[in-house]
Design a protein around this motif. Sequence first.
Motif, PDB file in Angstrom:
ATOM      1  N   ARG A   1       3.867  14.423  12.880  1.00  0.00           N
ATOM      2  CA  ARG A   1       3.713  13.132  12.200  1.00  0.00           C
ATOM      3  C   ARG A   1       3.496  12.045  13.241  1.00  0.00           C
ATOM      4  NH1 ARG A   1       7.952  15.492   8.804  1.00  0.00           N
ATOM      5  NH2 ARG A   1       6.878  16.179   6.911  1.00  0.00           N
ATOM      6  N   VAL A   2       2.462  11.242  12.988  1.00  0.00           N
ATOM      7  CA  VAL A   2       2.090  10.170  13.915  1.00  0.00           C
ATOM      8  C   VAL A   2       2.180   8.845  13.175  1.00  0.00           C
ATOM      9  CG1 VAL A   2       0.247   9.206  15.336  1.00  0.00           C
ATOM     10  CG2 VAL A   2       0.582  11.694  15.229  1.00  0.00           C
ATOM     11  N   ARG A   3       3.027   7.960  13.662  1.00  0.00           N
ATOM     12  CA  ARG A   3       3.203   6.640  13.062  1.00  0.00           C
ATOM     13  C   ARG A   3       2.181   5.699  13.668  1.00  0.00           C
ATOM     14  NH1 ARG A   3       7.360   9.787  12.795  1.00  0.00           N
ATOM     15  NH2 ARG A   3       8.995   9.503  11.201  1.00  0.00           N
TER      16      ARG A   3
ATOM     17  N   GLU B   1       6.998   3.196   7.941  1.00  0.00           N
ATOM     18  CA  GLU B   1       7.873   3.134   6.764  1.00  0.00           C
ATOM     19  C   GLU B   1       7.737   4.372   5.888  1.00  0.00           C
ATOM     20  OE1 GLU B   1       8.276   0.782   2.489  1.00  0.00           O
ATOM     21  OE2 GLU B   1       6.767   0.132   3.962  1.00  0.00           O
ATOM     22  N   ILE B   2       6.498   4.747   5.589  1.00  0.00           N
ATOM     23  CA  ILE B   2       6.290   5.863   4.659  1.00  0.00           C
ATOM     24  C   ILE B   2       6.648   7.191   5.311  1.00  0.00           C
ATOM     25  CG2 ILE B   2       3.845   6.318   5.147  1.00  0.00           C
ATOM     26  CD1 ILE B   2       5.439   6.102   1.656  1.00  0.00           C
TER      27      ILE B   2
ATOM     28  N   GLU C   1      10.210  11.925   5.960  1.00  0.00           N
ATOM     29  CA  GLU C   1      11.036  12.823   6.769  1.00  0.00           C
ATOM     30  C   GLU C   1      12.453  12.903   6.219  1.00  0.00           C
ATOM     31  OE1 GLU C   1      10.883  11.824  10.900  1.00  0.00           O
ATOM     32  OE2 GLU C   1       9.040  12.995  11.204  1.00  0.00           O
ATOM     33  N   GLU C   2      12.981  11.785   5.772  1.00  0.00           N
ATOM     34  CA  GLU C   2      14.327  11.773   5.203  1.00  0.00           C
ATOM     35  C   GLU C   2      14.391  12.631   3.940  1.00  0.00           C
ATOM     36  OE1 GLU C   2      17.492   8.599   3.175  1.00  0.00           O
ATOM     37  OE2 GLU C   2      15.670   7.863   4.171  1.00  0.00           O
TER      38      GLU C   2
ATOM     39  N   ILE D   1       0.824  -1.208   0.000  1.00  0.00           N
ATOM     40  CA  ILE D   1       0.000   0.000   0.000  1.00  0.00           C
ATOM     41  C   ILE D   1       0.861   1.261   0.000  1.00  0.00           C
ATOM     42  CG2 ILE D   1      -0.183   0.086   2.520  1.00  0.00           C
ATOM     43  CD1 ILE D   1      -3.001   0.884   0.009  1.00  0.00           C
ATOM     44  N   SER D   2       2.056   1.211   0.601  1.00  0.00           N
ATOM     45  CA  SER D   2       2.913   2.386   0.631  1.00  0.00           C
ATOM     46  C   SER D   2       3.427   2.749  -0.758  1.00  0.00           C
ATOM     47  CB  SER D   2       4.098   2.157   1.576  1.00  0.00           C
ATOM     48  OG  SER D   2       3.661   2.044   2.918  1.00  0.00           O
ATOM     49  N   ASP D   3       3.547   1.757  -1.634  1.00  0.00           N
ATOM     50  CA  ASP D   3       4.005   2.032  -2.998  1.00  0.00           C
ATOM     51  C   ASP D   3       3.013   2.909  -3.760  1.00  0.00           C
ATOM     52  OD1 ASP D   3       6.512   0.974  -3.184  1.00  0.00           O
ATOM     53  OD2 ASP D   3       5.910  -0.899  -4.147  1.00  0.00           O
TER      54      ASP D   3
END
Length: 292
Positions: free
Chosen positions: A136-138, A116-117, A122-123, A9-11
Amino acid sequence: MSNGAIRNISDTARWVAMYRAIESERPDAHFHDPYARRLAGERGEQILRSVPKGRAWGWPMVVRTCVFDELILRTTGQAGQDGARTVLNLACGLDVRPYRLPLPAGLRWIEVDLPEILDYKEEMLAGETPVCEVERVRLDLADRPARRAFFARAGALPGPTLVVSEGLLIYLGEDEVGALAADLAAERSFRWWLFDLISPELMPRIQKAWGATVAAGNAPFRFAPAAGVDFFRPFGWREKDFRPGFLESRRLRRESSMAWFWWLLYRLTPAARRERFLRLSGYELLERTGAV
């Protein structure tokens, strides 16, 4: 399976970022996202190349981005206490609206997505400065107890709050969407909810274009309620604004190659049935009724 195929799904976030990059680079672009190509990366380009008619099917993503931009700016820019003071962006992916839109400086923007996303985002955005406060909330939104606990914390922040779930609901089942709608409505400060919605009549066409691609990444399309926006009424939400995808794509001049056929069909449709035609797909801004 192609190396460019969607794996998870992140893709899909990288895939959508590519459409924002392509639109941004047009001489007649409706918006400029200077971070889109960086965020999409080589992986996003691979995915786009692997999707059948990938570039030709970019117009719905562009139209959705434009309409969401407009509605977010309108809802956060309202005068006095009537405008949203917090935006809760669920499954935010690689959206960078707090960096590219003229949002109020005092706005709080909360992004929620998988670790992951958000780590990747952030990077890629290191050193960039947003126009408003960004948190940002993981969180895995499928974890309902954790989701409810987070909503309770977010609901205690200064409101009112606009909830945004761009491109999320289509991947959920009706029970999951209903539970999410109820959990959001339980927080009194969550006043508005913005999302995209398709009808059961349109789902086969969407499945034909992209269904195999997203299903291969374990992200099949699922949500297209027969009741349309009325699906949300029992959970405490009612429609405040609706933008039909068909009319918005024509207004923005970002249409499919078959737009002439759909426009002819619309013109030939009896007036009494045109509303159903316009409800094939669109963008919904709901407001909380509190009736939960």
